[in-house]
Write a protein that holds these residues in place. Structure first.
Motif, short mmCIF file in Angstrom:
data_model
loop_
_atom_site.label_atom_id
_atom_site.label_comp_id
_atom_site.label_asym_id
_atom_site.label_seq_id
_atom_site.Cartn_x
_atom_site.Cartn_y
_atom_site.Cartn_z
N LEU A 1 0.83 -1.21 0.00
CA LEU A 1 0.00 0.00 0.00
C LEU A 1 0.86 1.25 0.00
CD1 LEU A 1 -2.75 -1.12 2.53
CD2 LEU A 1 -2.99 -0.87 0.06
N ALA A 2 2.02 1.18 0.66
CA ALA A 2 2.93 2.33 0.66
C ALA A 2 3.42 2.63 -0.76
CB ALA A 2 4.12 2.06 1.57
N VAL A 3 3.63 1.59 -1.56
CA VAL A 3 4.04 1.78 -2.95
C VAL A 3 2.95 2.52 -3.72
CG1 VAL A 3 4.52 0.59 -5.12
CG2 VAL A 3 5.63 -0.16 -3.01
N ILE A 4 1.69 2.14 -3.50
CA ILE A 4 0.59 2.82 -4.18
C ILE A 4 0.51 4.29 -3.74
CG2 ILE A 4 -1.94 2.92 -4.39
CD1 ILE A 4 -1.96 -0.13 -4.24
N ARG A 5 0.69 4.52 -2.44
CA ARG A 5 0.58 5.89 -1.93
C ARG A 5 1.75 6.77 -2.34
NH1 ARG A 5 -0.85 3.20 2.90
NH2 ARG A 5 1.16 3.77 3.79
N ALA A 6 2.82 6.19 -2.85
CA ALA A 6 3.96 6.99 -3.29
C ALA A 6 3.59 7.89 -4.46
CB ALA A 6 5.13 6.07 -3.66
N PHE A 7 2.58 7.49 -5.22
CA PHE A 7 2.13 8.28 -6.37
C PHE A 7 1.08 9.28 -5.92
CE2 PHE A 7 3.43 4.11 -7.83
CZ PHE A 7 4.23 4.38 -8.92
N ASP A 8 1.17 10.51 -6.42
CA ASP A 8 0.14 11.50 -6.14
C ASP A 8 0.07 12.50 -7.28
OD1 ASP A 8 2.29 13.27 -5.79
OD2 ASP A 8 2.26 13.10 -3.61
N ALA A 9 -0.71 13.56 -7.09
CA ALA A 9 -0.91 14.53 -8.16
C ALA A 9 0.38 15.21 -8.58
CB ALA A 9 -1.93 15.59 -7.72
N ARG A 10 1.31 15.38 -7.64
CA ARG A 10 2.57 16.04 -7.95
C ARG A 10 3.60 15.06 -8.51
NH1 ARG A 10 2.66 21.15 -5.60
NH2 ARG A 10 0.98 21.53 -4.12
N ARG A 11 3.36 13.75 -8.26
CA ARG A 11 4.28 12.72 -8.76
C ARG A 11 3.48 11.60 -9.41
NH1 ARG A 11 6.65 11.67 -2.96
NH2 ARG A 11 4.40 11.59 -2.73
N PRO A 12 2.87 11.87 -10.55
CA PRO A 12 2.01 10.85 -11.18
C PRO A 12 2.79 9.67 -11.75
CG PRO A 12 2.23 12.77 -12.60
CD PRO A 12 2.87 13.14 -11.30
N SER A 13 4.06 9.86 -12.04
CA SER A 13 4.90 8.76 -12.52
C SER A 13 6.23 8.80 -11.80
CB SER A 13 5.10 8.85 -14.04
OG SER A 13 5.76 10.04 -14.39
N LEU A 14 6.74 7.60 -11.49
CA LEU A 14 7.97 7.47 -10.72
C LEU A 14 8.82 6.34 -11.28
CD1 LEU A 14 6.42 7.61 -7.12
CD2 LEU A 14 7.75 9.43 -8.20
N THR A 15 10.13 6.49 -11.15
CA THR A 15 11.03 5.40 -11.51
C THR A 15 11.13 4.43 -10.34
OG1 THR A 15 12.99 6.52 -10.63
CG2 THR A 15 12.41 6.98 -12.93
#
Length: 271
Positions: free
Chosen positions: A27-41
């Motif tokens: 769940l922490a992995v899912i929460r890492a994404f947000d409006a300011r960080r929609p995509s992450l490496t």
């Protein structure tokens, strides 16, 4: 799962024997994404969650296989299927349905975007939204999260909490500089929250985003507890703070009162 994945960090709380740490980390992995960080490496996800790269990779690839995350081979992003995770909560929560006609009417009356949000930990989560036009750089929709301390809805809720709950929040809150106007002193934030019960509203002036002011009123459910807030967001070009309060606050308070009356009439208690 390796020892690296299961060992508790020194500052991590002791969990019960039934606690599933792998679920927490997924769940922490899912929460890492947000409006300011929609995509992450992969590296960014690992850094944000505190997981090793190997563990972050396994969680991400599992989420990709389940359809909750997509990837182009380098970056990862949430897919629409992740909305299923919040659907059960939103569908069982009557607040958005009750508030919807009121925030639409409010938006039409004042000519600005309106929202309803609840408090979730250190953040507010939008559960209702009616946008007249886009005034923020970040797109706002149901499920969007922002730091509660820098939002009018967050402050309206926090300022209405029992003293012990409010102080517990202040004891752990982080105050990053979101704009040059952001309040970053706990004492100053405490003073702002103390004004809410006296005023019946909270106002944030360009603390979340420059050029944007927001006014919010707390919402009480059928139990009498403050469980949410309703707000109006307006660009600074509309006028100074006094003008915005004169133009918007009476309509905002009427809408809040109408929503509370419907919550009382229907007996809804927001969990």
């Amino acid at each position: 799962m390796t020892m690296e994945d299961t060992t508790l960090a020194p500052d991590e709380p002791v969990r019960s024997a039934e606690f599933v740490q792998s679920l927490e980390r997924g769940l922490a992995v899912i929460r890492a994404f947000d409006a300011r960080r929609p995509s992450l490496t992969l590296s960014e996800v690992a850094k944000e969650t505190g997981l090793s790269r190997a563990a972050a990779r396994r969680f991400l690839l599992t989420l990709v296989e389940l359809g909750y995350v997509g990837t182009d081979g380098r970056e990862f992003a949430l897919r629409p299927r992740v909305l299923e995770l919040g659907h059960a909560y939103l569908s069982s929560l009557s607040l958005p349905e009750i508030a919807e006609p009121h925030i639409k009417r409010l938006a039409t009356e004042v000519g600005e975007s309106t929202s309803v949000a609840v408090l979730d930990g250190q953040d507010i989560v939008y559960v209702g939204r009616y946008a007249t036009y886009r005034i923020m750089s970040a797109s706002i929709r149901v499920g969007t999260r922002f730091p509660a301390f820098a939002t009018s809805m967050g402050r309206a809720i926090l300022g209405s909490l029992p003293d012990a709950e409010r102080e517990a929040f202040l004891a752990t809150v982080e105050l990053p500089e979101l704009t040059p106007h952001t309040v970053r002193d706990v004492g100053a934030l405490r003073a702002e929250l103390a004004r809410v019960p006296e005023q019946g509203y909270a106002l944030v002036d360009q603390e979340l985003e420059e050029g944007l002011r927001s006014i919010a009123a707390p919402l009480r459910d059928a139990s009498g507890a403050v469980v949410a807030a309703v707000n109006v967001s307006a660009p600074v070009r509309r006028g100074d703070v006094a003008e915005i309060l004169a133009d918007i606050l009476p309509a905002l308070k009427r809408a809040a009162s109408d929503i509370e009356a419907d919550l009382e009439r229907t007996g809804v208690r927001v969990r």
